[in-house]
Scaffold this motif. Structure first.
Motif, short mmCIF file in Angstrom:
data_model
loop_
_atom_site.label_atom_id
_atom_site.label_comp_id
_atom_site.label_asym_id
_atom_site.label_seq_id
_atom_site.Cartn_x
_atom_site.Cartn_y
_atom_site.Cartn_z
N GLU A 150 -1.52 31.22 -52.64
CA GLU A 150 -1.93 32.45 -51.94
C GLU A 150 -2.88 32.14 -50.78
O GLU A 150 -2.92 32.87 -49.80
CB GLU A 150 -2.60 33.42 -52.92
N TRP A 151 -3.65 31.08 -50.90
CA TRP A 151 -4.56 30.69 -49.81
C TRP A 151 -3.86 29.89 -48.72
O TRP A 151 -4.49 29.41 -47.78
CB TRP A 151 -5.74 29.88 -50.37
N HIS A 191 5.48 32.09 -51.23
CA HIS A 191 4.30 31.43 -50.66
C HIS A 191 4.56 29.94 -50.45
O HIS A 191 4.17 29.37 -49.43
CB HIS A 191 3.09 31.60 -51.59
N MET A 243 7.00 35.43 -56.24
CA MET A 243 5.96 35.43 -55.22
C MET A 243 5.50 34.00 -54.92
O MET A 243 5.30 33.62 -53.77
CB MET A 243 4.79 36.29 -55.69
N ASN A 244 5.38 33.17 -55.99
CA ASN A 244 4.99 31.78 -55.78
C ASN A 244 5.99 31.07 -54.89
O ASN A 244 5.62 30.27 -54.03
CB ASN A 244 4.90 31.03 -57.12
N ARG A 265 -1.19 29.46 -58.40
CA ARG A 265 -0.99 30.74 -57.71
C ARG A 265 -2.06 30.94 -56.62
O ARG A 265 -1.76 31.33 -55.49
CB ARG A 265 -1.06 31.89 -58.73
N ASP A 266 -3.32 30.64 -56.95
CA ASP A 266 -4.41 30.81 -55.96
C ASP A 266 -4.24 29.84 -54.80
O ASP A 266 -4.45 30.18 -53.64
CB ASP A 266 -5.77 30.57 -56.63
#
Ligand SMILES: C[S@@+](CC[C@H](N)C(=O)[O-])C[C@H]1O[C@@H](n2cnc3c(N)ncnc32)[C@H](O)[C@@H]1O
Length: 264
Positions: free
Chosen positions: A185-186, A5, A1-2, A181-182
């Motif tokens: 995701e942003w 993104h 997922m990283n 990760r945050d």
């Protein structure tokens, strides 16, 4: 997922910076504030008197109002823990202010905390992804400009923060990204992720005696943030969990307050 993104952000972040979408926000929808006030009428009356909040009732949504009360109580608590008065004329910065929905709380806290006449404020908010467009087709910057329209001394700067040596009496970081990760995701590119360097730049931008207030989500972020401060030689004056009756977040919040005693 990283990885997904990181690839997506490497393409769409530069596009946002190139197009710099703008569509002014005219009014925020008004909502009745009674439900938020019912939980703590006495505390509302105190905040209203100390921070001149009467006008807040006539503006914006219930949620923004409630969260602003949360931020106001949090900032007040941090300044009380710091235990020293703020200067009569204050130069402050908020790094990573997003759409600055909490600008009214920041402004009221800094203008009126321990100052009956209201201090002079020069308060800059830096945001590296100011042109992210929301579902309402307004960019973060559009919302921020609407939020600060009647708050003298506040400036929204649609750029990443870079060091401004000894420029500020007070600096804030509300919920900086501590884990990659945050950050991904942003929507930010991997290349912009360096929370320790950002924290060091903010620290170096304080005048001797200046204060840094950082708020993190959850114990893991709080511990990692403390380690960053330690590596800068910044011993927190205060470190405490914060909660407010006006608004409840799913993840607990932790506050760090540090004073930069001397340059270097
Ligand atoms: C989790 S959000 C916090 C937003 C806001 N402070 C709040 O209290 O809701 C972190 C923000 O920091 C911004 N940011 C990250 N790195 C930055 C930098 N170097 N300079 C300015 N803003 C940055 C991000 O784009 C994001 O909007």
């Amino acid at each position: 997922m990283n990885l997904f993104h990181a690839l997506r952000n490497a393409v769409d972040y530069p596009l946002r910076q190139f197009f710099r979408w703008q569509r002014p926000v005219k009014t925020h929808p008004w909502q009745d504030k009674t439900p938020a006030l019912q939980c703590q009428p006495a505390e509302w009356a105190r905040l209203c008197a100390d921070y001149h909040l009467e006008g807040w009732l006539a503006k914006g949504t219930l949620e923004t109002f409630s969260i602003n009360l949360y931020y106001l109580q949090l900032i007040e608590q941090a300044l009380l823990q710091a235990g020293a008065p703020l200067p009569d004329s204050l130069n402050a910065v908020d790094v990573g202010c997003s759409d600055w929905f909490y600008a009214p709380a920041l402004w009221a806290a800094l203008r009126w905390f321990g100052h009956a006449a209201g201090r002079q404020l020069d308060l800059s908010g830096y945001e590296v992804d100011a042109f992210r467009v929301y579902g309402d087709l307004h960019a973060r910057r559009d919302h921020a400009l609407a939020a600060i329209a009647d708050l003298p001394g506040m400036a929204y700067i649609p750029q990443g923060f870079t060091v401004r040596p000894a420029a500020f009496d007070l600096a804030f970081q509300f919920f900086p990204f501590i884990f990659v990760r945050d950050h991904l995701e942003w929507g930010l590119p991997q290349s912009l992720f360096d929370p320790a360097a950002l924290c060091a730049q903010v620290w170096q931008s304080l005048r001797p005696g200046g204060l840094l207030v950082i708020v993190n989500q959850g114990e893991a972020e709080h511990a990692a943030q403390r380690a960053m401060l330690n590596s800068l030689g910044a011993q927190p004056l205060a470190a405490f969990p914060f909660a407010s009756p006006f608004y409840t977040y799913k993840i607990p919040h932790f506050v760090l307050v540090a004073r930069r005693e001397n340059a270097g």
